[in-house]
Motif scaffolding. Structure first.
Motif, PDB file in Angstrom:
ATOM      1  N   ASP A 128      62.205  38.224  42.796  1.00  0.00           N
ATOM      2  CA  ASP A 128      63.208  37.288  42.272  1.00  0.00           C
ATOM      3  C   ASP A 128      64.557  37.969  42.106  1.00  0.00           C
ATOM      4  O   ASP A 128      65.606  37.363  42.352  1.00  0.00           O
ATOM      5  N   ARG A 131      65.925  37.934  45.619  1.00  0.00           N
ATOM      6  CA  ARG A 131      66.337  36.602  46.088  1.00  0.00           C
ATOM      7  C   ARG A 131      67.657  36.167  45.447  1.00  0.00           C
ATOM      8  O   ARG A 131      68.445  35.461  46.054  1.00  0.00           O
ATOM      9  N   LEU A 132      67.831  36.616  44.210  1.00  0.00           N
ATOM     10  CA  LEU A 132      69.064  36.267  43.503  1.00  0.00           C
ATOM     11  C   LEU A 132      70.295  36.760  44.255  1.00  0.00           C
ATOM     12  O   LEU A 132      71.366  36.173  44.169  1.00  0.00           O
ATOM     13  N   ALA A 134      70.897  36.789  47.487  1.00  0.00           N
ATOM     14  CA  ALA A 134      71.278  36.080  48.714  1.00  0.00           C
ATOM     15  C   ALA A 134      72.380  35.065  48.447  1.00  0.00           C
ATOM     16  O   ALA A 134      72.384  34.390  47.426  1.00  0.00           O
ATOM     17  N   GLN A 137      72.936  29.762  48.838  1.00  0.00           N
ATOM     18  CA  GLN A 137      71.621  29.128  48.744  1.00  0.00           C
ATOM     19  C   GLN A 137      71.779  27.667  48.301  1.00  0.00           C
ATOM     20  O   GLN A 137      72.360  27.398  47.258  1.00  0.00           O
ATOM     21  N   GLY A 139      69.558  25.657  47.204  1.00  0.00           N
ATOM     22  CA  GLY A 139      68.814  25.384  45.986  1.00  0.00           C
ATOM     23  C   GLY A 139      69.478  25.878  44.719  1.00  0.00           C
ATOM     24  O   GLY A 139      68.966  25.674  43.627  1.00  0.00           O
ATOM     25  N   GLU A 140      70.622  26.518  44.853  1.00  0.00           N
ATOM     26  CA  GLU A 140      71.344  26.968  43.660  1.00  0.00           C
ATOM     27  C   GLU A 140      72.242  25.868  43.131  1.00  0.00           C
ATOM     28  O   GLU A 140      72.818  25.994  42.055  1.00  0.00           O
ATOM     29  N   ARG A 141      72.380  24.790  43.908  1.00  0.00           N
ATOM     30  CA  ARG A 141      73.179  23.663  43.425  1.00  0.00           C
ATOM     31  C   ARG A 141      72.280  22.750  42.593  1.00  0.00           C
ATOM     32  O   ARG A 141      71.136  22.478  42.951  1.00  0.00           O
ATOM     33  N   PHE A 142      72.822  22.265  41.478  1.00  0.00           N
ATOM     34  CA  PHE A 142      72.030  21.549  40.482  1.00  0.00           C
ATOM     35  C   PHE A 142      71.200  20.413  41.091  1.00  0.00           C
ATOM     36  O   PHE A 142      69.990  20.365  40.923  1.00  0.00           O
ATOM     37  N   ALA A 145      68.650  21.427  43.713  1.00  0.00           N
ATOM     38  CA  ALA A 145      67.546  22.217  43.160  1.00  0.00           C
ATOM     39  C   ALA A 145      66.334  21.335  42.837  1.00  0.00           C
ATOM     40  O   ALA A 145      65.188  21.781  42.917  1.00  0.00           O
ATOM     41  N   ILE A 146      66.605  20.069  42.492  1.00  0.00           N
ATOM     42  CA  ILE A 146      65.523  19.161  42.112  1.00  0.00           C
ATOM     43  C   ILE A 146      64.701  18.745  43.324  1.00  0.00           C
ATOM     44  O   ILE A 146      63.561  18.311  43.190  1.00  0.00           O
ATOM     45  N   PRO A 148      62.994  20.151  46.343  1.00  0.00           N
ATOM     46  CA  PRO A 148      62.582  21.403  46.999  1.00  0.00           C
ATOM     47  C   PRO A 148      62.639  21.352  48.524  1.00  0.00           C
ATOM     48  O   PRO A 148      62.878  22.373  49.165  1.00  0.00           O
ATOM     49  N   TRP A 151      65.548  23.049  50.215  1.00  0.00           N
ATOM     50  CA  TRP A 151      65.797  24.501  50.222  1.00  0.00           C
ATOM     51  C   TRP A 151      64.562  25.343  50.514  1.00  0.00           C
ATOM     52  O   TRP A 151      64.661  26.561  50.568  1.00  0.00           O
ATOM     53  N   GLU A 155      64.550  29.285  51.377  1.00  0.00           N
ATOM     54  CA  GLU A 155      63.899  30.188  50.430  1.00  0.00           C
ATOM     55  C   GLU A 155      62.971  31.149  51.174  1.00  0.00           C
ATOM     56  O   GLU A 155      62.888  32.331  50.844  1.00  0.00           O
TER      57      GLU A 155
END
Lengths: 303, 329
Positions: A128, A131-132, A134, A137, A139-142, A145-146, A148, A151, A155
């Motif tokens: 983790d 991955r942080l 990269a 991403q 999936g880093e947008r609010f 992110a919901i 899956p 992303w 991932e």
């Protein structure tokens, strides 16, 4: 792998060749600078911690920023990476004016740093942490992110890239462990690998060797050389001159907030200003390998 | 001694309306404090925003409850921005100071005589606040009561929808924290500078977490106003926030189901000891306590329980001991 060795030598050689024609004096212009800083000043009350007139960092080379304790190396580092605000001064990255830019934006445009006190996120797993690092991403947008499915594939590729780097840094067996369970040296490796996840053009390492055992030091030096081979420009802070000598193509020496000398490692270490900065201007003794004569001069000496 | 009364009362409260309200507030705190590390000591202000949005829109302006819910959400978002923009760039303690002060500011403002016409002053707003909601009640009109759980027809409908809300927000939190978004906020909880150095806009993520947690808290307030058909300013004291923190810690911070388990447990302890002591005093088992002491004694017990939990199981019921045992720096 004889070919790799040859390639490595040639990259190192070309970096040195580009710098060989450069005159070793403070503030000297470089043929292809990735970063240029002008009149950078930072004072804390009456103390001027950093006062750098002009300095350029050569692209593709390993540049070491050295100096005795309290020379202002880390402060200068914090200023140009946006983690501290300069009182005045301008600096460019890839010819782009970046003074006053938020630190996260600097990281996004390719200037990624590490810290003197390692900042491995200890309550997160090693993978983790990786991955942080990269960039871009989804999936880093609010709202993304919901969902899956937006992303998941990214991932996966981020995870593969992370695994590749972890193998290179010999951390692949620690993938699922909390970063807090790693040793100090492994955390240094993890932080360096994590920085590489962000594909930096310029990687800035703040005392990468501090508190690391000699065996691991060699491996860290190897990793830093590999970064150069991959085309990453490396700028690192160190106050141990011997460590610097081995890998750097160019050395910038700071003392009392100013750049007092620049040049290839061999030249710099013979420079009288540098010796004075490290040992105090009035020392009478000869500088020896064993350092026995250091006992004679204690003023201005740094541990 | 009526044991069945103690048990039914305890159970009814353990999964009742109060538990739902506190659970929603604690889910919000879990996003803010549990995952992102934001010390929001003013969660009650968001709850009050939800309640007062319902009260003011429905009662003062005589508009629809559904509009009130939208207004409640918007007000919660605005509060999060007001609190977050000046403080989230500073160290974590500043948010704590500002939020606790703000929550009292909100309570004292809404109960002040100056806004009595709109906000109802110290008496609050009382009337048919949740009528639009209660009109949707699908339960048969001659509904009496469930076998054990002694809710009225109206309360049961609130409980059902309330737990659906809890489930939806829990699902939302679960989806978020397992995503790359969640990875960033967990990183922020541990070391902001490290996350910044990797090119993430930490300030924006903290603001998002504060806003999301605030909106979930506001839904707690909306449920409260709809269920009680009344909004009372003095229910929004700082204790509310501390109880929500207690719930979060009981269940385990940074665990998706922590707030649910915590809320149920909190009310089992609080209602259970209350009902038990009340019955025991009536039956003459305990003669050194008066019935009026019971309310306070249960908080003494709750506090002792919390201390014991922090000593023996600091990660909460669901927490991961390994995660907590590692030094954070």
């Amino acid at each position: 792998m004889p070919n790799d060795q040859a390639v490595s030598d040639s990259i190192a050689a070309s970096a040195r060749a580009a710098l060989s024609a450069v005159e070793p004096r403070p503030g000297v212009p470089k043929p292809d600078p990735i970063m240029v800083a002008d009149h950078v000043r930072r004072s804390f009350g009456g103390l001027t911690a950093v006062n750098v007139e002009h300095v350029e960092i050569q692209r593709g080379a390993i540049t070491a920023l050295i100096g005795p304790n309290g020379a202002g190396k880390t402060t200068f580092f914090n200023l140009i990476t946006g983690f501290d605000d300069a009182n005045e001064g301008t600096w460019t990255f890839n010819d782009r004016q970046v003074a006053g830019t938020a630190p996260y934006k600097l990281a996004r445009i390719g200037m990624v740093r590490t810290f003197q006190l390692t900042k491995a996120l200890s309550r997160m797993t090693v993978i983790d942490n990786m991955r942080l690092g990269a960039k871009h991403q989804t999936g880093e947008r609010f709202f993304a992110a919901i969902l899956p499915f937006l992303w998941n594939s990214q991932e996966k590729s981020v995870g593969q890239k992370a695994m590749g780097l972890l193998e290179r840094f010999n951390l692949h067996e620690k993938v699922g462990d909390f970063a807090g369970s790693l040793s100090g040296g492994q955390r240094k490796l993890l932080e360096m690998a994590r920085a590489l996840m962000a594909d930096p053009e310029l990687i800035m390492l703040d005392e990468p060797m501090a508190g690391v055992n000699p065996a691991l030091k060699q491996s860290l030096l190897g990793h830093i050389k590999t970064m150069r081979e991959e085309g990453t420009t490396v700028l690192f802070v160190e106050h141990d001159m011997d460590m610097v000598h081995d890998i750097s193509d160019w050395v910038i020496v700071m003392a009392q907030g100013e750049v007092i000398a620049e040049g290839p490692p061999d030249t710099v270490m013979k420079d009288q200003a540098v010796i004075d900065a490290y040992l105090g201007a009035h020392h009478e003794a000869q500088l020896t390998e064993t350092g026995e004569s250091l006992t004679e001069s204690s003023d201005g000496d740094s541990a | 001694m009526d044991w069945s009364f103690v048990l039914t009362q305890t159970l009814t409260q353990a999964i009742g309306i109060q538990a739902i309200i506190y659970c929603l507030a604690a889910i919000g705190l879990n996003v803010q404090f549990g995952y992102t590390g934001l010390l929001n000591f003013g969660q009650v202000a968001f709850v009050a925003a939800g309640s007062y949005a319902v009260g003011v829109i429905v009662l003062t302006f005589d508009l629809s409850l559904w509009l009130a819910i939208v207004v409640g959400v918007v007000v919660a978002l605005v509060i999060a921005l007001i609190l977050g923009i000046p403080t989230l760039r500073l160290r974590a303690d500043y948010l704590a100071i500002v939020t606790i002060a703000f929550s009292e500011l909100v309570r004292l403002t809404v109960r002040s005589i100056a806004f009595k016409d709109v906000l109802g002053g110290a008496q609050g707003l009382n009337g048919k606040l949740g009528q639009d909601f209660h009109d949707t009640n699908p339960l048969p009109a001659d509904f009496q009561s469930l076998p054990v759980l002694s809710w009225t027809r109206q309360d049961l409908w609130v409980v059902i929808v309330g737990w659906i809300l809890v489930a939806l927000f829990t699902l939302l939190v679960w989806l978020l924290v397992r995503s790359p978004w969640g990875r960033i906020v967990r990183g922020i909880r541990e070391d902001e500078a490290a996350v910044v150095s990797l090119g993430k806009n930490v300030f924006a993520y903290k603001l998002q977490a504060l806003m999301l947690g605030g909106v979930i808290g506001a839904f707690g307030g909306i449920v409260w106003a709809v269920a009680k058909q009344s909004v009372q300013p003095d229910t929004f004291r700082p204790e509310f926030t501390f109880f929500a923190y207690t719930i979060l810690l009981l269940g385990g911070a940074a665990r998706v189901f922590g707030p649910i388990v915590g809320a149920i447990l909190f009310w089992i302890i609080l209602a259970g000891t209350g009902e038990f002591l009340g019955q025991a005093i009536q039956a003459g088992w305990i003669d050194f306590l008066q019935p009026t002491d019971v309310g306070n004694i249960r908080f003494v017990l709750m506090g002792s329980g919390l201390i014991a939990l922090m000593v023996f199981r600091p990660q909460g019921i669901f927490g991961d001991r390994r995660e907590l045992a590692l030094d954070a720096k």
